[in-house]
Enzyme design. Structure first.
Site, PDB file in Angstrom:
ATOM      1  N   ASP A   9      10.671  -8.329   1.307  1.00  0.00           N
ATOM      2  CA  ASP A   9      12.063  -8.485   0.885  1.00  0.00           C
ATOM      3  C   ASP A   9      12.895  -8.579   2.169  1.00  0.00           C
ATOM      4  O   ASP A   9      12.355  -8.706   3.276  1.00  0.00           O
ATOM      5  CB  ASP A   9      12.503  -7.360  -0.062  1.00  0.00           C
ATOM      6  CG  ASP A   9      12.615  -6.002   0.635  1.00  0.00           C
ATOM      7  OD1 ASP A   9      12.249  -5.904   1.832  1.00  0.00           O
ATOM      8  OD2 ASP A   9      13.054  -5.039  -0.015  1.00  0.00           O
TER       9      ASP A   9
ATOM     10  N   CYS B 176       8.373  -4.066   2.690  1.00  0.00           N
ATOM     11  CA  CYS B 176       9.759  -3.846   2.265  1.00  0.00           C
ATOM     12  C   CYS B 176      10.283  -2.696   3.125  1.00  0.00           C
ATOM     13  O   CYS B 176       9.669  -2.353   4.128  1.00  0.00           O
ATOM     14  CB  CYS B 176       9.874  -3.595   0.756  1.00  0.00           C
ATOM     15  SG  CYS B 176       9.146  -2.070   0.146  1.00  0.00           S
TER      16      CYS B 176
ATOM     17  N   THR C 252      10.664   0.669   2.660  1.00  0.00           N
ATOM     18  CA  THR C 252       9.784   1.840   2.702  1.00  0.00           C
ATOM     19  C   THR C 252       8.318   1.481   2.473  1.00  0.00           C
ATOM     20  O   THR C 252       7.438   2.313   2.698  1.00  0.00           O
ATOM     21  CB  THR C 252      10.166   2.836   1.585  1.00  0.00           C
ATOM     22  OG1 THR C 252      10.025   2.149   0.326  1.00  0.00           O
ATOM     23  CG2 THR C 252      11.601   3.338   1.740  1.00  0.00           C
ATOM     24  N   GLY C 253       8.076   0.312   1.954  1.00  0.00           N
ATOM     25  CA  GLY C 253       6.716  -0.082   1.566  1.00  0.00           C
ATOM     26  C   GLY C 253       6.375   0.362   0.145  1.00  0.00           C
ATOM     27  O   GLY C 253       5.373  -0.076  -0.423  1.00  0.00           O
TER      28      GLY C 253
ATOM     29  N   HIS D 169     -12.662   3.048   2.877  1.00  0.00           N
ATOM     30  CA  HIS D 169     -12.881   3.871   1.685  1.00  0.00           C
ATOM     31  C   HIS D 169     -12.364   3.236   0.402  1.00  0.00           C
ATOM     32  O   HIS D 169     -12.900   3.511  -0.672  1.00  0.00           O
ATOM     33  CB  HIS D 169     -12.188   5.230   1.861  1.00  0.00           C
ATOM     34  CG  HIS D 169     -12.860   6.098   2.881  1.00  0.00           C
ATOM     35  ND1 HIS D 169     -12.527   7.419   3.063  1.00  0.00           N
ATOM     36  CD2 HIS D 169     -13.849   5.829   3.784  1.00  0.00           C
ATOM     37  CE1 HIS D 169     -13.283   7.942   4.024  1.00  0.00           C
ATOM     38  NE2 HIS D 169     -14.087   6.982   4.484  1.00  0.00           N
TER      39      HIS D 169
ATOM     40  N   HIS E 168     -18.120   5.153  -2.045  1.00  0.00           N
ATOM     41  CA  HIS E 168     -16.754   4.624  -2.211  1.00  0.00           C
ATOM     42  C   HIS E 168     -16.719   3.495  -3.233  1.00  0.00           C
ATOM     43  O   HIS E 168     -15.715   3.305  -3.916  1.00  0.00           O
ATOM     44  CB  HIS E 168     -16.202   4.157  -0.870  1.00  0.00           C
ATOM     45  CG  HIS E 168     -16.136   5.264   0.144  1.00  0.00           C
ATOM     46  ND1 HIS E 168     -15.328   6.366  -0.016  1.00  0.00           N
ATOM     47  CD2 HIS E 168     -16.811   5.449   1.304  1.00  0.00           C
ATOM     48  CE1 HIS E 168     -15.491   7.183   1.016  1.00  0.00           C
ATOM     49  NE2 HIS E 168     -16.402   6.653   1.823  1.00  0.00           N
TER      50      HIS E 168
ATOM     51  N   ARG F  38     -16.182   4.854  -6.659  1.00  0.00           N
ATOM     52  CA  ARG F  38     -14.803   5.288  -6.888  1.00  0.00           C
ATOM     53  C   ARG F  38     -13.889   4.086  -7.091  1.00  0.00           C
ATOM     54  O   ARG F  38     -13.026   4.080  -7.984  1.00  0.00           O
ATOM     55  CB  ARG F  38     -14.328   6.129  -5.701  1.00  0.00           C
ATOM     56  CG  ARG F  38     -15.109   7.425  -5.613  1.00  0.00           C
ATOM     57  CD  ARG F  38     -15.041   8.098  -4.261  1.00  0.00           C
ATOM     58  NE  ARG F  38     -15.922   9.266  -4.223  1.00  0.00           N
ATOM     59  CZ  ARG F  38     -16.237   9.899  -3.116  1.00  0.00           C
ATOM     60  NH1 ARG F  38     -15.740   9.534  -1.956  1.00  0.00           N
ATOM     61  NH2 ARG F  38     -17.036  10.942  -3.163  1.00  0.00           N
TER      62      ARG F  38
HETATM   63  C1  RB5 Z   1      15.904  -2.347  -0.059  1.00  0.00           C
HETATM   64  O1  RB5 Z   1      17.129  -1.791   0.284  1.00  0.00           O
HETATM   65  C2  RB5 Z   1      14.866  -1.276  -0.275  1.00  0.00           C
HETATM   66  O2  RB5 Z   1      15.164  -0.531  -1.408  1.00  0.00           O
HETATM   67  C3  RB5 Z   1      13.493  -1.889  -0.391  1.00  0.00           C
HETATM   68  O3  RB5 Z   1      13.219  -2.618   0.742  1.00  0.00           O
HETATM   69  C4  RB5 Z   1      12.329  -0.933  -0.525  1.00  0.00           C
HETATM   70  O4  RB5 Z   1      12.375   0.067   0.433  1.00  0.00           O
HETATM   71  C5  RB5 Z   1      12.058  -0.416  -1.870  1.00  0.00           C
HETATM   72  O5  RB5 Z   1      11.048   0.269  -2.114  1.00  0.00           O
END
Ligand code: RB5
Length: 142
Positions: A8, A65, A67-68, A98, A133, A136
């Site tokens: 994003d 993104c 936070t991922g 794993h 692994h 699993r």
């Molecule tokens: C965008 O502001 C932010 O929410 C997005 O990149 C992400 O971190 C969401 O999980």
């Protein structure tokens, strides 16, 4: 090998950096977007990449993104997608060894370019260990 990439707006800058590095390492990259820092919704970019992994059209993906979390949550809705959120190369290594992860997710706002690139290299160069692994991993799909 073709590597799929998507992000994003919050992951755009890191995606572009990693994409350039991958090209210079000789990889081919399929870029699923986004293509600027204009605000977008991460599922619109994660779903198409994850869908191609699920359908066997793509073997390896990288998602970024802020936070991922959002982008990995989205990808993991797809059958046969094993998307691992990694912020350290060692976690990327274990995700391959794993979990047989086929998608690497990273937090663009919380990882340095150097650590992200190292995580990508380790992810691409590490094999799944199989054995216990495999048993699993076989239990992941619903
Ligand atoms: C965008 O502001 C932010 O929410 C997005 O990149 C992400 O971190 C969401 O999980």
């Amino acid at each position: 090998m073709i590597i799929g990439m998507a992000s994003d707006h919050a992951g755009f800058e890191l995606k572009e950096y990693i994409k350039k590095e991958l090209f210079s390492m000789g990889y081919d990259v399929k870029d699923y977007g986004t293509h600027s820092e204009e605000s977008v919704d991460y599922p619109d970019y994660a779903h198409p990449l994850a869908s191609d992994i699920s359908d066997g059209k793509l073997r390896i993906g990288i998602l970024i993104c802020g936070t991922g979390n959002g982008i990995s949550m989205t990808a993991n809705k797809h059958r046969n997608v094993r998307c691992a959120l990694c912020w350290e190369p060692e976690i990327a290594r274990l995700a391959r060894q794993h979990n047989d992860a086929n998608v690497l997710a990273m937090p663009g706002r919380f990882i340095s370019k150097e650590k992200a690139l190292e995580s990508v290299k380790v992810f691409l160069d590490t094999d799944f260990e199989g054995g216990r692994h495999q048993r699993r991993v076989d239990k992941i799909n619903l």
